[in-house]
Design an enzyme around this catalytic site. Structure first.
Site, PDB file in Angstrom:
ATOM      1  N   CYS A 173       9.611   1.398   3.510  1.00 19.63           N
ATOM      2  CA  CYS A 173      10.529   0.332   3.908  1.00 19.63           C
ATOM      3  C   CYS A 173      11.954   0.850   4.031  1.00 19.63           C
ATOM      4  O   CYS A 173      12.816   0.189   4.609  1.00 19.63           O
ATOM      5  CB  CYS A 173      10.471  -0.836   2.931  1.00 19.63           C
ATOM      6  SG  CYS A 173      11.092  -0.448   1.288  1.00 19.63           S
ATOM      7  N   LYS A 191      -1.308  -7.365  -8.782  1.00 24.91           N
ATOM      8  CA  LYS A 191      -2.247  -7.402  -7.666  1.00 24.91           C
ATOM      9  C   LYS A 191      -1.873  -6.277  -6.711  1.00 24.91           C
ATOM     10  O   LYS A 191      -0.976  -6.408  -5.893  1.00 24.91           O
ATOM     11  CB  LYS A 191      -2.168  -8.753  -6.949  1.00 24.91           C
ATOM     12  CG  LYS A 191      -3.469  -9.197  -6.237  1.00 24.91           C
ATOM     13  CD  LYS A 191      -4.000  -8.261  -5.173  1.00 24.91           C
ATOM     14  CE  LYS A 191      -3.183  -8.316  -3.902  1.00 24.91           C
ATOM     15  NZ  LYS A 191      -3.818  -7.448  -2.811  1.00 24.91           N
ATOM     16  N   PHE A 194       0.805  -1.218   0.000  1.00 23.49           N
ATOM     17  CA  PHE A 194       0.000   0.000   0.000  1.00 23.49           C
ATOM     18  C   PHE A 194       0.836   1.265   0.000  1.00 23.49           C
ATOM     19  O   PHE A 194       0.369   2.320  -0.426  1.00 23.49           O
ATOM     20  CB  PHE A 194      -0.931   0.021   1.224  1.00 23.49           C
ATOM     21  CG  PHE A 194      -0.224   0.313   2.530  1.00 23.49           C
ATOM     22  CD1 PHE A 194       0.040   1.617   2.925  1.00 23.49           C
ATOM     23  CD2 PHE A 194       0.181  -0.714   3.360  1.00 23.49           C
ATOM     24  CE1 PHE A 194       0.696   1.888   4.122  1.00 23.49           C
ATOM     25  CE2 PHE A 194       0.840  -0.461   4.546  1.00 23.49           C
ATOM     26  CZ  PHE A 194       1.103   0.849   4.924  1.00 23.49           C
ATOM     27  N   GLU A 247       9.214  -3.386  13.339  1.00 19.95           N
ATOM     28  CA  GLU A 247       9.009  -2.407  12.273  1.00 19.95           C
ATOM     29  C   GLU A 247       7.656  -1.743  12.506  1.00 19.95           C
ATOM     30  O   GLU A 247       6.596  -2.344  12.277  1.00 19.95           O
ATOM     31  CB  GLU A 247       9.038  -3.069  10.892  1.00 19.95           C
ATOM     32  CG  GLU A 247       8.926  -2.067   9.765  1.00 19.95           C
ATOM     33  CD  GLU A 247       8.933  -2.686   8.389  1.00 19.95           C
ATOM     34  OE1 GLU A 247       9.316  -1.996   7.431  1.00 19.95           O
ATOM     35  OE2 GLU A 247       8.552  -3.865   8.261  1.00 19.95           O
TER      36      GLU A 247
END
Length: 497
Positions: free
Chosen positions: A282, A174, A150, A382
């Site tokens: 990330c 996807k 996302f 995280e």
């Protein structure tokens, strides 16, 4: 009533037969803006069948013709990227300038893919044996699947599909069900650029769609970016079904600040790297490792900058937008609670932020912790939110050991004016991407993106030459011709076709 978003198959919207739906929301307001159709198993099969049918003709389309489509796509994307940025802001929440930057970084891979003829060149050996020649070629895989997260609705898919398409594959994307519109917009852009129907498809859904791609016998490879537990699952499942896999996982990125560093630069970049895109990257900096006596001064400078940040609707010129969902907001707030309870010093508390936004959006403001212990959840996990932790160490060696012991190895940075220290750090740190006075060391498209340890499963990194190799197979051909031949006389200048 909110619109319903469907899949994209054979160059047009495809409703499918699934009877399950999820909500797409504007995270700045909490408003439901669309209803997304979630694929059933038969929808997966239908989309794969379309890609399988389109692959042979696209594979056999000349490189000259394929690259012309790539160039047209590049020009369309460049002209209309503000439109795509607005879509990203409306569904993800990142500010418009950040969304534009995301599209531009994805555009770099499109431009790299425009040079695919050079990247697909093979080798040739004449007279490897008497009158025997040997040459090599690289050929496309077939149908390839991409499962994207996302946090980068455009950039992460653009890491993969331009190279896959340029190399002659058919693609099934996807996207995250939280941010599906960018993928459908890109599908329409491919059609406008002249890509044949069925070469680029969008399959919306949840785990049913993902598992369908991971296990379908006609899908040759899967590219994935997401959390480490899911990346491990994707890698193991797809590999068990004989597929190539790029599975990029999570991160805990450290930024080391040495005593000789420019502290104003380091503080600026800690804020930029920690709070950009609300920390939902990330490659975000989540742990600042302050070495030696500079810690107090560094924390004060980061605090001063953090307090000046404006949080709000991404369209209003603020610095930071909301988190993507209410669940993300609750999770990040829970980590702030846990850090405070564990004994870390809460320097700036983002839980009570007053955002510049209409409606009940999913906001957590920039949050800064000091004196963070390595056993605390705000350090070990995280968080994927705007929470920056300062860890204090006494020496350079202690900083390196801290990073090398960490389970993640995606990105790291060092801030210093000592070239020898920077070179030593880059050499001995066990992390895949390293920045020297650069907080978010995302490589250019002609290099490859990927981490080490639990940040990557398998060996294949994204884009660059590794991306080209991932989406193609090598073939070596040995040839012997006993008699020469020629093709007749034609004095015209040869043209590509």
């Amino acid at each position: 009533m909110a619109i319903t978003l469907h899949h994209w198959r054979n160059g047009t919207a495809f409703e499918g037969v699934g009877d399950r739906y999820s909500d797409v929301t504007n995270p700045a307001t909490g408003e439901v803006t669309a209803r997304l159709a979630l694929a059933a198993g038969s929808d997966v099969n239908a989309v794969v069948e379309a890609a399988v049918a389109a692959f042979p003709a696209w594979r056999d389309t000349s490189l000259a013709a394929r690259t012309r489509v790539l160039f047209r796509f590049r020009e369309l994307l460049n002209a209309r990227k503000p439109e795509l940025a607005e879509i990203i802001t409306s569904e993800h929440g990142k500010v418009l300038s950040d969304a534009l930057g995301e599209v531009s970084r994805g555009q770099e891979v499109v431009e790299f893919a425009c040079g695919i003829p050079h990247l697909l060149k093979g080798g040739f050996t004449e007279n490897a044996s008497t009158r025997v020649d040997v040459h090599s070629v690289r050929q496309p895989l077939g149908v390839v699947g991409i499962v994207s997260p996302f946090n980068f609705p455009a950039m992460v898919p653009l890491w993969f599909f331009p190279l896959a398409i340029a190399a002659g594959n058919a693609v099934i994307l996807k996207p995250s069900e939280k941010v599906p519109t960018a993928a459908l917009w890109l599908a329409e852009l491919w059609k406008e650029a002249g890509l044949p129907d069925g070469v680029f498809n969008v399959l919306n859904g949840d785990r049913t769609a993902v598992d369908g791609l991971l296990t379908h016998p006609d899908v040759e490879s899967v590219s994935f970016v997401g959390s480490t537990p899911v990346a491990r699952y994707v890698y193991e499942t797809a590999a068990a079904h004989g597929k190539r896999v790029q599975a990029l996982g999570g991160a805990k990125n450290h930024m080391v600040v040495l005593p000789d560093a420019d502290l104003d630069l380091a503080a600026d970049q800690a804020v930029n790297g920690g709070y950009g895109s609300a920390g939902e990257r990330c490659m975000a900096i989540s742990a600042v490792v302050a070495v030696g006596s500079i810690a107090d001064e560094l924390v004060e400078r980061i605090k001063a900058r953090t307090l000046r940040l404006r949080t709000g609707d991404g369209t209003r010129g603020c610095d930071m937008g909301p988190l993507v969902t209410a669940q993300a907001q609750q999770r990040v707030s829970g980590y702030v609670d846990a850090g405070e309870k564990a004994g870390a010093v809460l320097v700036v508390d983002g839980r009570e932020v007053r955002p510049d936004s209409d409606g009940a959006g999913f906001f957590v403001g920039p949050t800064l912790f000091d004196h963070v212990g390595t056993d605390m959840s705000i350090y070990t996990d995280e968080i994927f939110g705007p929470v920056l932790s300062v860890v204090r160490v006494d020496s350079y060696d202690e900083a390196v050991q801290l990073i090398n012991r960490n389970a993640y190895g995606n990105g790291t940075a060092i801030f210093t004016n000592d070239g020898g220290a920077a070179r030593q750090f880059a050499n001995e740190i066990r992390v895949g991407m390293v920045g020297v006075n650069v907080p978010v060391p995302v490589p250019m498209a002609y290099y490859s993106f990927g981490g080490w340890k639990h940040s990557l499963f398998g060996d294949s990194h994204a884009h660059g030459t590794e991306g080209v190799q991932f989406f193609t197979r090598g073939k070596v051909i040995t040839t012997r011709w006993l008699d020469p031949s020629h093709g007749g006389i034609n004095l015209g200048f040869p043209e590509n076709a």
